[in-house]
Design an enzyme around this catalytic site. Structure first.
Site, mmCIF file in Angstrom:
data_model
loop_
_atom_site.group_PDB
_atom_site.id
_atom_site.type_symbol
_atom_site.label_atom_id
_atom_site.label_comp_id
_atom_site.label_asym_id
_atom_site.label_seq_id
_atom_site.Cartn_x
_atom_site.Cartn_y
_atom_site.Cartn_z
ATOM 1 C CB VAL A 50 25.599 20.646 59.942
ATOM 2 C CG1 VAL A 50 25.904 19.382 60.733
ATOM 3 C CG2 VAL A 50 24.134 21.028 60.101
ATOM 4 C CB CYS A 51 30.474 21.394 57.570
ATOM 5 S SG CYS A 51 29.472 20.648 56.260
#
EC number: 1.11.1.26
Length: 187
Positions: A46-47
């Site tokens: 997700v980062c």
């Protein structure tokens, strides 16, 4: 304890920006708007979507006088390696702070002590170094740079217009509210 309306604590850290390693301290923020964008770790899932989204809007933040500081407990060396190996991260022009001592993550109260990782936390800091807004999300919930832009605009508006507040879903140019006895129970 909430960090809203508190001054950011002193820190000194190494960062990666524009192909160079730089030192960053809380003094670098004085007189400017800043966004601290904490995330768990480099080389994750997700980062990079979040960091890439912020990178896509970085020029807009800059036009508003806002500097972005992404922060994870990785080192500045790891940030460079990620920058060199990921097409998404290669777009980043803002400062990527390494926080291997976890001091900054602790200062902003986003550190998961048992894991040594930061939660997803976003903090809007005014030119006096005071935290005006924060958002914390769980590991699997990504953030939206357009909503962050909206919140920064609201924070800047409220600072420039004492006595006015921005209602829900407020967007630049829309009506604000002036809290008063006359409004009580009428909204």
């Amino acid at each position: 304890m909430s960090v809203i309306n508190t001054e950011i604590k002193p820190f000194k850290a190494q960062a990666f920006k524009d192909g160079k390693f730089v030192e960053v301290t809380e003094a670098d923020l004085k007189g400017k708007w800043g966004v601290f964008f904490f995330y768990p770790a480099d080389f994750t899932f997700v980062c990079p979507t979040e960091l890439g989204d912020v990178a896509d809007h970085y020029e807009e933040f800059q036009k508003m006088g806002v500097e972005i500081y992404s922060v994870s407990t990785d080192t500045h060396f790891t940030h460079k390696a990620w920058h060199d190996s990921s097409e998404t991260i290669a777009k980043i022009k803002y400062t990527m702070i390494g926080d291997p001592t976890m001091q900054i993550s602790r200062n902003f109260e986003v550190l998961r002590e048992d894991e040594g990782l930061a939660n997803r936390g976003t903090f809007i800091v005014d030119p006096d170094g005071i935290i005006q807004a924060m958002e914390i999300t769980a590991e699997g919930i990504g953030r939206d740079a357009e909503d962050l832009l909206r919140k920064v605009k609201a924070a800047q508006y409220v600072r420039a217009h004492p006595g006015e507040v921005c209602p829900a879903k407020w967007k630049e140019g829309e009506a604000t509210l002036a809290p008063s006895l006359d409004l009580v129970g009428k909204i």
